[in-house]
Scaffold this active site. Structure first.
Site, PDB file in Angstrom:
ATOM      1  N   THR A 326       0.767  -1.025  -0.167  1.00 55.98           N
ATOM      2  CA  THR A 326       0.001   0.245  -0.067  1.00 55.98           C
ATOM      3  C   THR A 326       0.869   1.279   0.009  1.00 55.98           C
ATOM      4  O   THR A 326       0.278   2.390  -0.129  1.00 55.98           O
ATOM      5  CB  THR A 326      -1.006   0.073   1.322  1.00 55.98           C
ATOM      6  N   SER A 327       2.068   1.221  -0.067  1.00 57.11           N
ATOM      7  CA  SER A 327       3.002   2.379   0.110  1.00 57.11           C
ATOM      8  C   SER A 327       3.344   3.112  -0.847  1.00 57.11           C
ATOM      9  O   SER A 327       4.221   4.158  -0.694  1.00 57.11           O
ATOM     10  CB  SER A 327       4.169   1.887   0.983  1.00 57.11           C
ATOM     11  N   CYS A 328       2.871   3.075  -2.203  1.00 55.72           N
ATOM     12  CA  CYS A 328       3.417   3.737  -3.291  1.00 55.72           C
ATOM     13  C   CYS A 328       4.689   3.901  -3.412  1.00 55.72           C
ATOM     14  O   CYS A 328       5.387   5.115  -3.866  1.00 55.72           O
ATOM     15  CB  CYS A 328       2.878   5.292  -3.065  1.00 55.72           C
ATOM     16  N   ASN A 329       5.561   2.936  -2.901  1.00 52.30           N
ATOM     17  CA  ASN A 329       6.977   2.744  -3.243  1.00 52.30           C
ATOM     18  C   ASN A 329       7.099   1.514  -4.266  1.00 52.30           C
ATOM     19  O   ASN A 329       6.442   0.369  -4.149  1.00 52.30           O
ATOM     20  CB  ASN A 329       7.596   2.159  -1.857  1.00 52.30           C
TER      21      ASN A 329
END
Ligand SMILES: *Cc1c(COP(=O)(O)O)cnc(C)c1O
Length: 377
Positions: A326-329
């Site tokens: 979920t971290s946009c990484n």
């Protein structure tokens, strides 16, 4: 829930029973691992708290870790400030506040280097101080180990520092209770025999420096998550340990070998999509709740392969899937499925997530929610 074996059928029968992302820890698995390892070693077995510091789990495991718990920070000591089991504190950076707190809570201090004794000096005579344990750097073995192959590290003392520390303890009338040695995580199998052989030869030299008997020797550990499945000859090892003088109480310590297989991480698929034939399952948990699964510290990433519990709709394509968090990484990929299918609402269950997965996750990034924790028998 009865046991961890029930996790998969339970999620099939009752998909709402767990709120994901979550960790599920099994007390009986911790107990099984601990007892098996202690029996295989035939010595005391100390639990290394940093592997999993979940408090509820610790409360439930209180009856298991009776040989002691090793704490590496003042925060950890605060969580375990009381309790019947011996507590050891161990950190080269331990400062005056930490050492004071350790003394106040009657923990045993593992001294990393002589300068820590100068900090201890101010406490002498004010409060009872439990006998100190002196930490040795693995380099002390190299005089006795025909094939020293351990990577250098900054922990503990070499022979000159040890001599200095023992002298200072004598001047300050601080009692030395024993020595501590740790060759590093994952090192046990490769180095256990040579470490024990070398340590056997060190005992005499340490006793000369102490001018008295060595009462306690912690030989460390560094056990794999699946140490049971390796073909290390524990019987031969126990025979070797039997050669130590009987007045030396032996100990080992472990985090991963006790905790890893006792924990699972569960996340649920929110969306699926395909980009140029690459299938992605976007999950409700990822590196923000389980940093290690993303393998950012490994040059070659071999993603964990979770067990899938199909939940609702027909699953997607059969093929290779990457599971994203979920971290946009861009590195937030936590698992891979080969020749399999997965769909929205399905659960991915990752095994061997009981050690370091939760405790080594540091992420206020994006204010993402932390994982829930469930403790099962
Ligand atoms: C972290 C640590 C351990 C535990 O290591 P595992 O690989 O989890 O068994 C043991 N001893 C010391 C000194 C440690 O710092």
């Amino acid at each position: 829930m009865q046991s961890i074996e029930r996790l998969k059928p339970m999620l099939q029968e009752e998909p709402c029973a767990l709120s994901t992302p979550c960790y599920v820890y099994s007390v009986s698995a911790v107990e099984r691992n601990f007892k098996a390892l202690k029996q295989a070693l035939g010595t005391q077995l100390i639990y290394s708290f940093k592997a999993n510091s979940n408090l509820e789990l610790m409360v439930r495991c209180g009856h298991i870790f009776t040989d002691g718990i090793e704490l590496a920070s003042q925060g950890e000591l605060g969580l375990m400030a009381t309790g019947k089991a011996p507590r050891y504190i161990n950190n080269p950076s331990a400062d005056k506040n930490f050492l004071r707190a350790a003394i106040a809570s009657k923990a045993q201090i593992i001294i990393d280097h002589p300068a820590q004794l100068e900090v201890m000096k101010d406490f002498v005579g004010k409060r009872p101080i439990a006998p100190l344990i002196l930490r040795l750097n693995p380099c002390v073995l190299s005089d006795y180990d025909p094939q020293p192959s351990l990577r250098a590290n900054h922990f503990g003392m070499d022979w000159p520092l040890l001599q200095q520390a023992i002298n200072r303890c004598q001047q300050l009338q601080l009692e030395v209770g024993g020595v501590h040695l740790f060759t590093g995580s994952y090192q046990f199998e490769r180095h256990a025999i040579s470490t024990a052989q070398a340590a056997l030869q060190c005992v005499e030299r340490i006793q000369q420096l102490l001018d008295g008997p060595l009462n306690f020797l912690n030989l460390g550990g560094g056990f794999d998550e699946h140490w049971q499945q390796n073909d290390f000859d524990f019987e031969q090892y126990r025979h070797l340990l039997a050669e130590f003088p009987s007045h030396v109480t032996l100990a080992h310590e472990s985090g991963r070998g006790i905790m890893a297989s006792a924990g699972h991480f569960v996340t649920k698929v929110r969306y699926t999509k395909t980009i140029e034939d690459r299938h992605y399952a976007i999950c409700d948990g990822g590196m923000a709740q389980n940093f290690l699964l993303a393998q950012t510290e490994n040059t070659f990433r071999r993603y964990a392969q979770p067990t899938v519990v199909h939940n609702t709709t027909p699953a997607g394509h059969t093929g290779t899937w990457l599971l994203a968090g979920t971290s946009c990484n861009k590195d937030d990929l936590i698992g891979q499925l080969n020749d399999a299918s997965i769909g929205v609402g399905d659960f991915a269950i990752f095994a061997d997530c009981g050690a370091y997965n939760a405790s080594y996750t540091v992420s206020p990034f994006l204010n993402l929610p932390t994982a829930n924790t469930y403790i099962v028998e």
